[in-house]
Design a protein around this motif. Structure first.
Motif, PDB file in Angstrom:
ATOM      1  N   ARG A  16       9.777  22.584  -9.504  1.00  0.00           N
ATOM      2  CA  ARG A  16      10.057  22.071  -8.029  1.00  0.00           C
ATOM      3  C   ARG A  16       9.311  20.774  -7.708  1.00  0.00           C
TER       4      ARG A  16
ATOM      5  N   CYS B 252      12.850  19.332 -10.696  1.00  0.00           N
ATOM      6  CA  CYS B 252      14.254  19.872  -9.918  1.00  0.00           C
ATOM      7  C   CYS B 252      14.160  20.139  -8.883  1.00  0.00           C
ATOM      8  N   PRO B 253      14.221  19.164  -8.343  1.00  0.00           N
ATOM      9  CA  PRO B 253      13.940  18.901  -6.275  1.00  0.00           C
ATOM     10  C   PRO B 253      15.295  19.790  -6.228  1.00  0.00           C
ATOM     11  N   GLU B 254      16.164  19.756  -6.618  1.00  0.00           N
ATOM     12  CA  GLU B 254      17.919  19.843  -6.155  1.00  0.00           C
ATOM     13  C   GLU B 254      18.444  22.073  -6.789  1.00  0.00           C
TER      14      GLU B 254
END
Length: 530
Positions: free
Chosen positions: A389, A392-394
């Motif tokens: 998370r 790679c917040p996307e």
């Protein structure tokens, strides 16, 4: 209470049964221990070893019901009142617990804690009490007792804390000593010293000792007799050499065969370097006390150089305080250091904060204590997905959940674990969860800091096989820190031996173990494989 004559049976159980509510935990255990004798109670986690001893001596948690005959000498323990139990604990029975840091009060100095163990049963005060405390500290061979008497628990090493706990346990000359996993997480030489000390005390004081452990190597060298438990039932009991040489129980045979074995897959000579360090040093400046000169800085690591290739395992061994964990933290830029650190072609020691944060995705760590490293307030899904998370917040919720499920599957866990919490899993399962959390980011380098130290041999072997499989499939590079040379031999291609922050020996693992050049390395090997 009447004290027993040396040589008599000190402690005996006859068809001991233990229940939690209506659920049976221990099924009809019978055993006897004589003065000066060491009986080892062995088995995997959950086999009932600790529960048998603690329930028999009224030390189990609330809600436990005990049935069966329990004798300490001629005293029927089932007939004791609460005041009798209070008098018995610490006087006729001493206990050395598994984790000395938890057994010691962090807010009290060492001398006070040993003193409390004495004064609960003996009317000593003032100078006489101090002399008895010093005597006990000398008896367990603590260095500089006049200085250490004023020390706090956190200022002592693991081996020193364990010796303090032993001093408290023998303060009133007990007839029975319970040693519950007394060497867990200690390096091999300290573990050997602790067991030798316990055996020497048992011989000199005529104590009976019940040694609770999952380490058959310790049992082989320090126990007179052994009792093997599985799911709360005795599988077999007898003289240690006979049981371990000619086991009659399939379960005992499984325990013996679970010793770490095999070797990692060969690494091609053309494999590229994924990490390296040159002249790496770490120096800690001790705080200055009021009105006193500044103390000299402590050199934790001194000009260490190393290389790690793709798909390779580099073992780091040495006693506690040798600099093993400091080296790992320096490589991951978790502590300040001098010297060059490279991750592939990227130099980390002079990287910006942003660049370092991105690089950390490619170098992950699995800590020694998986339970302490996992938040008790987060589900397994939240724990394993935390790094993903961040990096790679996307990713959406469904994509995250799918990747977490895949990471858990790689380490042998199912989707049923997603909504559960760390306390619902065994030690081996928690180690797998920690591994899944690191693997989900697809790192190039994985630092394994004592990953098997608190696990049973059968679970250790499963974890070793899993790590070797993952390394072969994904060409992972491991920095493997351990005090267990049997595990290191099964995992590492090359070996570095650290002492006082310096590399004293390095080379191929089998070469170092079979033909050590340095006396310190020979000492470690003799303690591990004798």
């Amino acid at each position: 209470m009447k004290r027993l004559i040396n040589g008599q049976t000190i402690f005996s159980l006859e068809k001991l049964r233990v229940f939690a509510g209506n659920t049976p935990l221990v099924h009809g255990v019978s055993l006897k221990i004589a003065a000066g004798e060491t009986l080892a109670l062995v088995g995997e986690s959950g086999s009932g070893k600790t529960m048998t001893a603690m329930a028999a001596l009224n030390l189990a948690p609330g809600g436990i019901r005990v049935e069966g005959e329990r004798l300490l000498g001629e005293v029927r323990l089932a007939e004791l009142s609460s005041s009798d139990w209070k008098e018995l604990h610490g006087s006729r029975v001493g206990v050395v617990f598994q984790e000395p840091m938890s057994a010691l009060n962090p807010l009290h100095r060492i001398g006070r804690q040993i003193g409390e163990a004495i004064t609960l049963h003996q009317p000593l005060r003032g100078r006489a009490l101090r002399e008895r405390i010093i005597e006990l500290m000398q008896q367990v061979r603590l260095p500089r007792p006049e200085q250490l008497i004023k020390a706090w628990p956190h200022e002592l090493s693991g081996g020193q804390r364990q010796r303090v706990v032993i001093a408290m346990a023998i303060a009133n000359h007990p007839e029975l000593l319970i040693a519950d996993e007394p060497t867990t997480a200690l390096d091999v030489t300290v573990a050997s010293d602790i067991l030798a000390l316990l055996r020497e005390l048992a011989d000199s004081m005529g104590m009976a000792m019940l040694l609770i452990t999952h380490d058959l190597n310790l049992v082989r060298h320090w126990a007179d007799r052994v009792c093997v438990l599985h799911h709360g039932r005795v599988q077999e009991t007898g003289v240690t050499s006979e049981v371990l040489s000619h086991p009659t129980s399939i379960y005992t045979q499984t325990l013996i065969e679970a010793e770490p074995a095999g070797a990692p897959a060969l690494v091609p000579t053309t494999a590229p370097e994924v990490m390296s360090a040159r002249d790496l040093s770490v120096v800690f400046q001790k705080p200055k006390a009021l009105f006193r000169p500044r103390p000299a800085p402590f050199v934790a690591l001194n000009s260490v150089s190393l290389t790690l290739r793709q798909g390779e395992t580099l073992g780091i061994v040495g006693e506690s305080g040798s600099g093993k964990s400091t080296l790992a933290q320096a490589l991951l830029r978790l502590v300040a250091s001098r010297g060059e650190i490279w991750l592939g072609d990227a130099r980390l020691d002079c990287s910006s904060h942003h660049a370092l944060r991105s690089a950390r995705r490619h170098m992950q760590i699995v800590f020694q204590d998986p339970f302490g490293a996992l938040s008790p307030r987060m589900t397994i899904e939240e724990i394993v997905s935390e790094g993903l998370r961040f990096h790679c917040p996307e990713l959406g919720h469904e994509a995250l959940r799918e990747q977490v499920a895949q990471a858990l599957s790689r380490v042998g866990l199912t989707e049923k674990a997603l909504e559960r919490y760390p306390h619902e899993f065994s030690g081996g399962q928690r180690a797998r969860i920690s591994l899944a959390r690191a693997l989900i980011l697809h790192p190039r380098v994985l630092v394994l800091d004592e990953p098997t130290s608190s696990l049973d041999r059968t679970v250790q072997r499963q974890l070793i096989e899993l790590l070797r499989t993952l390394q072969l499939e994904r060409q992972l590079s491991y920095l493997f820190i351990s005090h267990d040379l049997a595990v290191v031999r099964a995992m590492a291609h090359r070996l570095i031996v650290l002492k006082d922050g310096e590399v004293i020996e390095h080379g191929l693992t089998n070469d170092v173990i079979e033909q050590p050049r340095h006396s310190y390395t020979r000492q470690l090997i003799e303690a591990a494989f004798r």
